[in-house]
Motif scaffolding. Structure first.
Motif, mmCIF file in Angstrom:
data_model
loop_
_atom_site.group_PDB
_atom_site.id
_atom_site.type_symbol
_atom_site.label_atom_id
_atom_site.label_comp_id
_atom_site.label_asym_id
_atom_site.label_seq_id
_atom_site.Cartn_x
_atom_site.Cartn_y
_atom_site.Cartn_z
ATOM 1 N N GLN A 257 48.663 50.945 44.591
ATOM 2 C CA GLN A 257 47.736 51.066 45.696
ATOM 3 C C GLN A 257 48.416 51.407 47.014
ATOM 4 O O GLN A 257 47.721 51.702 47.997
ATOM 5 N N TRP A 260 48.496 55.444 46.235
ATOM 6 C CA TRP A 260 47.157 56.028 46.129
ATOM 7 C C TRP A 260 46.184 55.228 46.992
ATOM 8 O O TRP A 260 45.514 54.315 46.527
ATOM 9 N N ASP A 261 46.109 55.596 48.266
ATOM 10 C CA ASP A 261 45.257 54.894 49.221
ATOM 11 C C ASP A 261 44.733 55.903 50.231
ATOM 12 O O ASP A 261 45.478 56.345 51.119
ATOM 13 N N TYR A 391 42.592 57.259 39.940
ATOM 14 C CA TYR A 391 42.806 57.871 41.251
ATOM 15 C C TYR A 391 41.475 58.394 41.801
ATOM 16 O O TYR A 391 41.196 58.268 43.002
ATOM 17 N N ARG A 394 39.488 55.561 43.179
ATOM 18 C CA ARG A 394 40.103 55.084 44.426
ATOM 19 C C ARG A 394 39.740 55.987 45.606
ATOM 20 O O ARG A 394 39.586 55.517 46.731
ATOM 21 N N MET A 462 34.950 53.094 44.836
ATOM 22 C CA MET A 462 36.126 52.812 45.655
ATOM 23 C C MET A 462 36.412 51.319 45.755
ATOM 24 O O MET A 462 37.530 50.923 46.098
ATOM 25 N N HIS A 465 38.737 47.384 41.389
ATOM 26 C CA HIS A 465 40.114 46.891 41.529
ATOM 27 C C HIS A 465 40.881 47.154 40.236
ATOM 28 O O HIS A 465 40.602 46.555 39.201
#
Length: 484
Positions: A257, A260-261, A391, A394, A462, A465
């Motif tokens: 995370q 990829w944020d 991804y 996210r 999004m 988790h």
């Protein structure tokens, strides 16, 4: 708890697929959970270059007599993660990728190159480094699998060393001719059905499946699927037995995370999050401009993938005319099957306003695709876990996936009932055919035409988790169960 992770790749130093992402993220999560972890890698040029403060631990010889050096240092790219590297320039300092030459042909001595990795892991477990030795050796995919056989046949073992073997893709098994067995340092008795023999060849993969104390896969669904003839690749009998013994389980991969944020991603045009989604539209416009697409209002589909049948590319190629006719667009990043590449190039030439392809792999561009696309396509024939759909979730790029492997474990279809219960996160189809995928595409277009409903699903996606901490906790529990 001292753990040695053994893999052929590690992001960000060397990556050809999802294995590198896992190998790069899991050590940090395990360390945060309390493990004392070191990684072992082959001495490919980018890995040697990334090893800081390198010191020589020991010289040792491969079973066939070749000399190698074990280096120890820290990987600055992973925040100073301690690491061992097998330095053997004649085997690893070569052009091409880790497995093939610059012409795409597998190296003829791959059996030696990756046997040495397993051999070094076994030597470490047996005291090659007098200052540190693992209680668990965790090997990944066929490249590292032989460590499990080496330890199983070791006549003298200094204390209990547990072994865990993770299958990332059962289809790639690391096969070589049986006459190589002696040079690999294994006894003739290892070449048996109850051992490494597989249809008259030596299978590195089977070394992990048969000899490891415990086998894991990268998703619970894939652990079940590989026990069937459809996805067992001829090894389903062995895998069913290991499951019956309680020695096979699935632990879902996670997402790093920090890498990829969308709220902190330096690769994308504008940062955003689930609360402030305006940046998503800005990234979409930037992606269209970068790839020469018209600024159309319809959904923009993204695909970051190996261009192979396994990834469902034939279905996508068949459905591209419908996707474009409905007002959709497609951006693809990847390389692989020449016929698929040619078909996508032809589609891009015929519809330059709606279809764009970039051959190869570009990490920064992959981030821009997830940030700019509305839908992430993963219509796989089989998928052990899949990371691209994670991804996509996210980044609010709703995954369109087939209900298989880790895709089934991570994406909830936009059915009426799941939309009503606020559970939907993407689009899922069942049968591997164009008809089923086409119906999923229609659902995507229908939802996209309802902006408020689309944004609600985006925000739900999004909020999912899939971090590495959960997976790390499960691995630590497994290590403890093995008596480490």
């Amino acid at each position: 708890m001292r753990v040695l992770q053994v893999s052929a790749e590690l992001f960000p130093l060397l990556k050809t697929g999802g294995l590198a992402d896992v190998a790069g993220a899991l050590p940090g999560a395990l360390a945060r959970a309390g493990a004392e972890l070191r990684v072992l890698l082959p001495g490919f040029p980018s890995i040697v270059a990334g090893l800081g403060d390198a010191v020589r631990v020991a010289d040792f010889h491969a079973p066939w007599g070749e000399r190698a050096t074990l280096l120890y240092g820290h990987l600055g790219a992973l925040g100073g993660q301690p690491a061992y590297v097998v330095d053997a320039p004649a085997l690893y300092q070569r052009p091409g990728n880790p497995y093939q030459d610059e012409h795409g042909h597998p190296y003829g001595d791959n059996h030696r190159r990756f046997a040495l990795l397993g051999w070094a892991a076994a030597r470490l477990a047996l005291g090659l480094d007098p200052w540190w030795s693992p209680r668990i050796v965790h090997s990944h995919d066929w490249h590292a699998a032989l460590v499990n056989a080496y330890l199983a046949f070791e006549p003298v073992r200094q204390g209990r060393v547990g072994t865990v073997y993770t299958v990332h893709n059962l289809a790639y098994q690391g096969l070589c001719a049986p006459h190589h067995l002696a040079e690999l340092g294994l006894p003739a008795s290892a070449f048996a059905v109850e051992g490494l023999e597989f249809h008259g060849q030596v299978s590195f993969m089977k070394a992990g499946l048969y000899y490891a104390d415990h086998v894991t896969t990268v998703s619970p669904s894939y652990a079940r699927e590989i026990q069937t003839p459809e996805q067992g690749c001829g090894l389903q009998g062995l895998l069913r037995r290991r499951a019956t013994e309680g020695r096979l389980s699935g632990i879902l991969n996670g997402v790093d995370q920090q890498v990829w944020d969308p709220a902190a991603d330096a690769h994308i045009a504008r940062r955003y999050d689930a609360v402030k989604l305006a940046g998503k539209a800005h990234n979409r416009a930037a992606l269209q401009k970068e790839m020469g697409l018209e600024p159309r209002p319809g959904p923009l589909f993204g695909m970051v993938s190996r261009l192979a049948e396994q990834k469902g590319l034939p279905l996508l190629v068949e459905l591209l005319p419908q996707l474009v006719a409905r007002g959709g667009q497609l951006v693809t990043l990847g390389a692989g099957d020449g016929r698929i590449e040619a078909a996508l190039r032809a589609a891009a030439a015929e519809h330059p306003e709606a279809v764009a392809i970039r051959i190869g792999y570009d990490e920064a561009f992959a981030h821009r695709i997830f940030a700019g696309s509305d839908v992430t396509l993963v219509p796989s024939l089989y998928e052990p876990c899949g990371l691209t759909q994670l991804y996509g979730l996210r980044y609010g790029s709703l995954p369109l996936v087939r209900r298989v492997g880790g895709l089934a474990d991570t994406v909830v279809d936009c059915t009426l009932e799941d939309l009503a219960e606020d559970r939907a996160t993407g689009f899922v189809f069942d049968a591997f055919n164009a008809g089923d995928m086409e119906r999923a595409l229609r659902r995507a277009f229908a939802l996209f035409a309802r902006p408020n409903a689309w944004k609600a699903v985006q925000r739900r996606a999004m909020a999912q988790h899939f971090g590495w901490d959960d997976a790390a906790a499960q691995y630590l529990a497994l290590y403890r169960a093995l008596g480490a």
